[in-house]
Design an enzyme around this catalytic site. Structure first.
Site, mmCIF file in Angstrom:
data_model
loop_
_atom_site.group_PDB
_atom_site.id
_atom_site.type_symbol
_atom_site.label_atom_id
_atom_site.label_comp_id
_atom_site.label_asym_id
_atom_site.label_seq_id
_atom_site.Cartn_x
_atom_site.Cartn_y
_atom_site.Cartn_z
ATOM 1 N N CYS A 120 8.483 3.355 2.722
ATOM 2 C CA CYS A 120 9.474 4.371 2.378
ATOM 3 C C CYS A 120 10.498 4.508 3.508
ATOM 4 C CB CYS A 120 8.795 5.689 2.043
ATOM 5 S SG CYS A 120 9.912 6.860 1.189
ATOM 6 N N HIS A 144 5.201 4.057 -2.198
ATOM 7 C CA HIS A 144 4.081 4.525 -1.378
ATOM 8 C C HIS A 144 2.765 3.919 -1.880
ATOM 9 C CE1 HIS A 144 5.897 7.745 1.135
ATOM 10 N NE2 HIS A 144 6.825 7.714 0.186
ATOM 11 N N GLU A 185 -0.013 3.785 -0.489
ATOM 12 C CA GLU A 185 -1.171 4.610 -0.119
ATOM 13 C C GLU A 185 -1.545 5.619 -1.190
ATOM 14 O OE1 GLU A 185 2.347 6.877 1.815
ATOM 15 O OE2 GLU A 185 1.840 4.839 1.146
#
Length: 260
Positions: free
Chosen positions: A127, A231, A233
């Site tokens: 990001c 993202h 994650e």
């Protein structure tokens, strides 16, 4: 160095600066990591170490350790998300006060990035981290997608990590190979800035399906200097509608192991 030992991965810090008029902990500079990014990186047998920003003119005399020492000792770098990259870092003035970003963090992460690239270690930007990569190599950003990018789709929502959209990989790109020929997939999107002009020697690896916003870049002259606007994650097990980003993580770690 034995390849059987766990990789040691550096994670850049998020900076929270003292709040005006605050007392206690909020009157101090905080350097933190977001739990999800650490857990994603640690889904393999690796050690994750957050690299603190080093205050050059602090009241306490620091040792001779420099950011270059982290690049020499650790196996790879991840630049995590967070505050906007300051427009002043790429030669512009903020169009709105709230888009001023964090020049202190920019300078810290630019130096960290430079040292890992010079050491030949792999770098993954997520990001904000991708945006910083682009700026570091001479590119620029749209300060605000909704007001500057024509016919923009939604890239940020109150739903935060539950907001996603579709991306497409460049047909002959490295991402398409890493992901086994997949055309793309749905990714978690939390950003209002994005790449405008692409930095030197950076190749676009993915774009948003609806509006063409650049979603992944890769440096063509280094072993692994890669950024993703989404993202990974937050692509946790059980969210089958989202792109499985394990191939990206494995590619990053494979290069890190190979550099030992």
């Amino acid at each position: 160095m034995s390849r059987n030992k766990p990789l040691k991965i550096a994670l850049s810090a998020r900076l929270f600066h003292p709040r005006e008029g605050a007392t206690g902990i909020e009157s101090k500079t905080l350097q933190v990591l977001e739990q999800s990014i650490a857990q994603w990186l640690m889904s393999r047998d690796v050690l994750v170490l957050m690299v603190p920003s080093i205050l050059k003119d602090g009241p306490i005399h620091r040792s001779n350790i420099r950011l270059r020492d982290y690049a020499d000792y650790l196996d790879g770098l991840v630049l995590q998300g967070g505050a906007d990259v300051s427009p002043e870092t790429y030669g512009e003035r903020p169009l709105q006060a709230e888009w001023a970003g964090d020049r202190v963090r920019d300078a810290y992460e630019m130096e960290l990035l430079h040292e890992f690239v010079e050491a030949g270690k792999p770098v993954l930007g997520i990001c904000r981290g991708m945006q910083l990569l682009n700026v570091a190599f001479g590119g620029s950003l749209y300060q605000d997608i909704p007001s500057q990018f024509e016919r923009a789709a939604r890239h940020q929502d109150a739903a935060y990590d539950r907001h996603s959209h579709e991306i497409v990989f460049a047909p002959e790109g490295q991402f398409a190979r890493w992901f086994g020929g997949k055309p793309g997939g749905h990714v978690v999107s939390i950003h209002h800035q994005c790449v405008r002009s692409v930095g030197k020697s950076l190749q676009v690896e993915a774009t948003a399906a609806e509006d063409g916003v650049i979603e992944a870049i890769r440096h063509t002259e280094h072993g692994f200097v890669v950024g993703v606007q989404w993202h990974p994650e937050f692509h946790t097990p059980g969210h089958d509608s989202l792109l499985d980003c394990a191939p990206l993580l494995e590619a990053f770690y494979a290069v890190a192991r190979g550099r030992r």
